[in-house]
Design an enzyme around this catalytic site. Structure first.
Site, short mmCIF file in Angstrom:
data_model
loop_
_atom_site.label_atom_id
_atom_site.label_comp_id
_atom_site.label_asym_id
_atom_site.label_seq_id
_atom_site.Cartn_x
_atom_site.Cartn_y
_atom_site.Cartn_z
N ASP A 275 8.59 -2.59 8.43
CA ASP A 275 7.46 -3.40 8.90
C ASP A 275 7.10 -4.36 7.76
OD1 ASP A 275 6.17 -1.92 6.97
OD2 ASP A 275 4.56 -1.20 8.29
N CYS B 131 8.55 1.21 4.96
CA CYS B 131 7.23 0.66 5.32
C CYS B 131 6.46 0.58 4.00
CB CYS B 131 6.53 1.47 6.41
SG CYS B 131 6.03 3.13 5.95
N GLY B 132 5.17 0.40 4.04
CA GLY B 132 4.44 0.24 2.79
C GLY B 132 4.58 1.45 1.88
N GLY C 5 6.33 4.34 3.09
CA GLY C 5 7.46 5.13 3.59
C GLY C 5 6.99 6.32 4.43
N GLY D 4 4.64 6.44 7.09
CA GLY D 4 4.60 6.19 8.53
C GLY D 4 6.00 6.11 9.12
C1 RB5 Z 1 0.99 -1.02 6.94
O1 RB5 Z 1 -0.05 -1.68 6.36
C2 RB5 Z 1 1.20 0.34 6.33
O2 RB5 Z 1 0.25 1.21 6.81
C3 RB5 Z 1 2.59 0.83 6.65
O3 RB5 Z 1 3.52 -0.09 6.16
C4 RB5 Z 1 2.98 2.16 6.04
O4 RB5 Z 1 2.65 2.21 4.69
C5 RB5 Z 1 2.55 3.34 6.75
O5 RB5 Z 1 2.83 4.47 6.35
#
Ligand code: RB5
Length: 150
Positions: A8, A66-67, A69, A71
């Site tokens: 993301d 992701c930010g 990892g 999520g």
């Molecule tokens: C997005 O802002 C962030 O919540 C997502 O990338 C991730 O870190 C979630 O675990």
């Protein structure tokens, strides 16, 4: 190796860096997005297609970013056939494959820099599942949980 990658916005710049390095190292890279930086996008939209591609064998291994990892890891593990883990250290990148047969490595684009991430990716891709009976036994117990759920 044919490798899938997804992220993301939180891991977008790390993903770009890894795609460049993977291609330079001779790997075939299949990108599942995000294809552009959108601060409002959602990691499930990218990591679920990646997970399905790994589970079906379309790609051999996957990288989910992701930010943090976190999520990506929680989400992609919901796909049947995926064994994913958030990895922050070299030992786990290697042992996660050798012992636990992970097929997707998750990383945080906001928690590790590109050089550390690249070291983890290389360790993950070079590692092979050990096929040792104790690990097969443990993984059979994990697979049983999955089978009960489906
Ligand atoms: C997005 O802002 C962030 O919540 C997502 O990338 C991730 O870190 C979630 O675990």
């Amino acid at each position: 190796m044919r490798i899938g990658i997804a992220t993301d916005h939180g891991g977008f710049s790390l993903k770009q860096e890894l795609v460049t390095r993977l291609k330079a190292a001779g790997h075939e890279v299949v990108e599942f997005g995000a294809h552009s930086l959108d601060p409002a996008d959602d990691y499930p939209d990218y990591v679920v297609p990646l997970g399905k591609a790994v589970a079906s064998g379309q790609v051999e291994r996957g990288l989910a970013v992701c930010g943090s990892g976190v999520g990506a890891s929680v989400c992609v593990n919901k796909v049947l056939g995926v064994r994913a883990a958030l990895i922050c250290d070299h030992f786990s990148a290697q042992q996660g494959v050798e012992d636990d047969h992970i097929n997707i490595m998750c990383m945080g684009g906001r928690t590790i820099g590109p050089s550390v991430a690249w070291d983890l990716v290389q360790a993950f891709l070079a590692a092979k599942f050990s096929d040792e009976p104790r690990h097969l036994r443990r993984l059979a117990k994990v697979a049983k949980l999955e089978a009960e759920r489906s």
